[in-house]
Design an enzyme around this catalytic site. Structure first.
Site, PDB file in Angstrom:
ATOM      1  N   TYR A  73       0.885  -1.028   0.128  1.00  0.00           N
ATOM      2  CA  TYR A  73       0.060   0.255   0.194  1.00  0.00           C
ATOM      3  C   TYR A  73       0.865   1.368   0.047  1.00  0.00           C
ATOM      4  O   TYR A  73       1.423   1.754   1.107  1.00  0.00           O
ATOM      5  CB  TYR A  73      -0.905   0.094   1.279  1.00  0.00           C
ATOM      6  N   ASP A 101      -2.054  -1.697  -3.833  1.00  0.00           N
ATOM      7  CA  ASP A 101      -2.540  -0.451  -4.369  1.00  0.00           C
ATOM      8  C   ASP A 101      -1.156   0.539  -4.356  1.00  0.00           C
ATOM      9  O   ASP A 101      -0.688   0.908  -3.371  1.00  0.00           O
ATOM     10  CB  ASP A 101      -3.199  -0.020  -3.050  1.00  0.00           C
TER      11      ASP A 101
END
Length: 569
Positions: free
Chosen positions: A106, A147
């Site tokens: 992330y 992500d």
């Protein structure tokens, strides 16, 4: 094998949505981001009931990453990026599942930019880029899922100018993402869907979901070994439409089973993933230095081959013949620039024995094996290769010194050994050739070390000290075991840090001793390792003298072929 990445945006708040998607999509592995839950708040029981094992790094109210595996427990290998401290923001986790190394990452958002947050984003991405290079060079199936908070190109965002100054679209962010692709990674979604939008994120603001005003910021990048197994890839858009949904939708890939994976030939009619646009062809590397643990392979050959194999005078030759076959195979397959064979000193104690008299105690070798160990360096030299043997040192020490020296010169190294202690040498430039069964070797790099033991190569000596090594008579910490040793090192980083924190106080001195024994001596003196030209004819003459005639014939054929090619004597 279906592998997905999903920014869940608060796992407990959206647990029902997650479980519903798991039931319908049935992914084998899921990389989750933005858990927004402390470790103790992670819904382990609910996921286990749904059939998923999990590893996670939580953080209260923000960040947090996890990896789920259907029907098994992921093998945790890393909880932060190397070089980036301990990653207190819980943005990275890595685990092995059924032979594939998978990340859940992330990346920082980076807004507002310019500013310190954008600088932090770029720094984090640089650490990721460096680690990705190590993983790619490991030569194993890897999926970099997560992500990334990067919109790679203008195709990956709806037509708008509203994001022009957003950190996700800045040239610096895109350049770092492209640097990862340039290492050879395949963007799975783009490989199979080169023109479709394939958005994965729709902001809650301004009715963006209803307008399909999306961005593609969740990516699955595949190493070459994973990309060759790619069957399908997509985005489960419908998940974004559900009540109380995350602002992201799951993206996924499907890989063939390892047993069925085959490289597609040029004339195959099978639909395969095309190479990503702009991907650079790999630059051929220089020829590697091959360093071999002579004792390790001689022992394997001695115990594997019949004792009826004899040389001149009725003397034993099974270990010689087996070692010679191994050496020729390594040379043929790896084409090294030079070969060094390291040998143990069996007639004098090493500094390890002096420090710890019980070290390797109880080992006894057959006279027939010892006789062949004495003869093998002569064969190595006859081939035109180098030997390293000196009182007080083990073969491992010469391997370590050679690997370090070659890396300093910018070269690559292959370390052939059946001793797992050599895993501490694995790096972006050094690969361990570890025998796994007759005639086969596994290539061990940093990612493989992590997948096997849950520690980095530079933690292997600490790991051995804590876990113990029965073959070397190192006891370790009673009851700790491999999993416990790995957990200690994930928590403290090093044995020294664990001792400073008060762990194992009663054993501190002995553990430091065990670590010094397990650590290879990278300063062992070596012969000169210039590029070598094999002297197959000389080796053939020695084999004839020993009356190993089949080996001699093979070497003579190599000599003739090399002479015709102008490459050997």
């Amino acid at each position: 094998m279906k592998i997905a990445t999903f920014n869940i945006n608060n796992i407990n708040k959206r647990l029902a949505n997650l479980l519903a998607w798991l039931r319908s999509a049935k992914p084998d592995v899921v990389a989750l981001q933005e858990l927004k839950a402390a470790d103790a708040e992670f819904p382990k029981a609910a996921l286990e009931k749904a059939g998923y094992g999990a590893v996670w790094c939580g953080q209260k109210s923000r960040n947090g990453v996890a990896i789920l595996a259907r029907g098994c427990e992921p093998i945790l290998t890393r909880t932060h990026l190397p070089g980036g401290g301990t990653d207190a923001q819980s943005r990275y986790i890595e685990a092995a599942v059924r032979g594939v190394l998978i990340t859940s990452l992330y990346a920082p958002n980076g807004n507002p930019q310019p500013g310190p947050k954008f600088g932090e984003k770029l720094a984090w991405m640089r650490h990721l880029t460096a680690h990705a290079e190590d993983l790619y060079k490991a030569g194993i199936p890897v999926v970099l899922a997560g992500d990334y908070n990067v919109v790679p190109t203008d195709r990956d965002i709806y037509p708008t100018k509203s994001y022009a100054k957003d950190a996700l679209l800045q040239p610096e962010s895109r350049a770092l993402f492209q640097r990862i692709l340039d290492q050879g990674w395949v963007d799975a979604i783009r490989a199979l869907h080169p023109d479709a939008p394939m958005y994965t994120f729709w902001d809650y603001m301004r009715n963006r979901w209803a307008r399909d005003a999306g961005l593609r910021i969740d990516h699955l990048l595949l190493s070459a070994q994973a990309a060759e197994r790619l069957i399908d890839a997509g985005v489960d858009r419908d998940v974004r439409a559900r009540d109380g949904a995350s602002d992201h939708a799951p993206a996924w890939v499907e890989l063939r089973d390892a047993a069925k994976a085959r490289r597609t030939s040029r004339d195959s009619t099978r639909k395969t993933a095309p190479a990503p646009v702009g991907r650079k062809a790999p630059v051929p590397a220089g020829r590697p230095l091959l360093v071999i643990d002579g004792d390790s392979f001689a022992h394997r050959a001695y115990h594997a081959l019949p004792k009826t194999i004899l040389r001149r005078g009725g003397r034993p030759a099974g270990a010689i013949l087996g070692f010679a076959n191994m050496l020729l195979k390594f040379y043929r397959t790896e084409q090294p620039r030079a070969v060094l064979v390291g040998w143990d000193t069996l007639d004098a104690p090493t500094y390890r024995h002096q420090k710890f008299p019980a070290y390797q105690s109880g080992r006894e070798f057959d006279k027939a094996l010892l006789e062949q160990l004495d003869a093998l360096p002569q064969f190595v030299a006859a081939c035109g290769f180098a030997n390293a043997k000196a009182a007080g040192y083990e073969a491992d020490d010469f391997l370590a010194a050679a690997a370090v020296g070659e890396e300093r010169r910018g070269g690559t190294v292959l370390v052939a050994s059946g001793d797992r202690d050599t895993f501490q040498l694995a790096s972006a430039s050094t690969t361990i050739l570890f025998p796994v069964r007759a005639g086969e070797v596994a290539r061990i790099g940093p990612a493989e070390v992590r997948a096997r033991y849950g520690v980095d190569p530079d933690q292997v000596a600490d790991f051995i000290a804590l876990r113990g090594d029965p073959s070397d008579k190192l006891p370790g910490v009673a009851g700790l075991g491999a999993a416990g040793a790995a957990q200690v090192l994930r928590t403290y980083g090093t044995l020294e840090n664990a001792l400073k924190a008060g762990r194992f106080a009663a054993h501190a001195e002995r553990l430091q001793l065990f670590r010094s024994i397990a650590k290879m001596d990278r300063k062992a003196r070596l012969p000169r390792l210039a590029d070598q030209t094999p002297t197959w004819a000389k080796a053939a003459a020695l084999a004839r003298e020993w009356e190993l005639n089949q080996l001699a014939s093979r070497l003579e054929e190599l000599a003739v072929a090399a002479e015709r090619a102008g490459g050997a004597r």
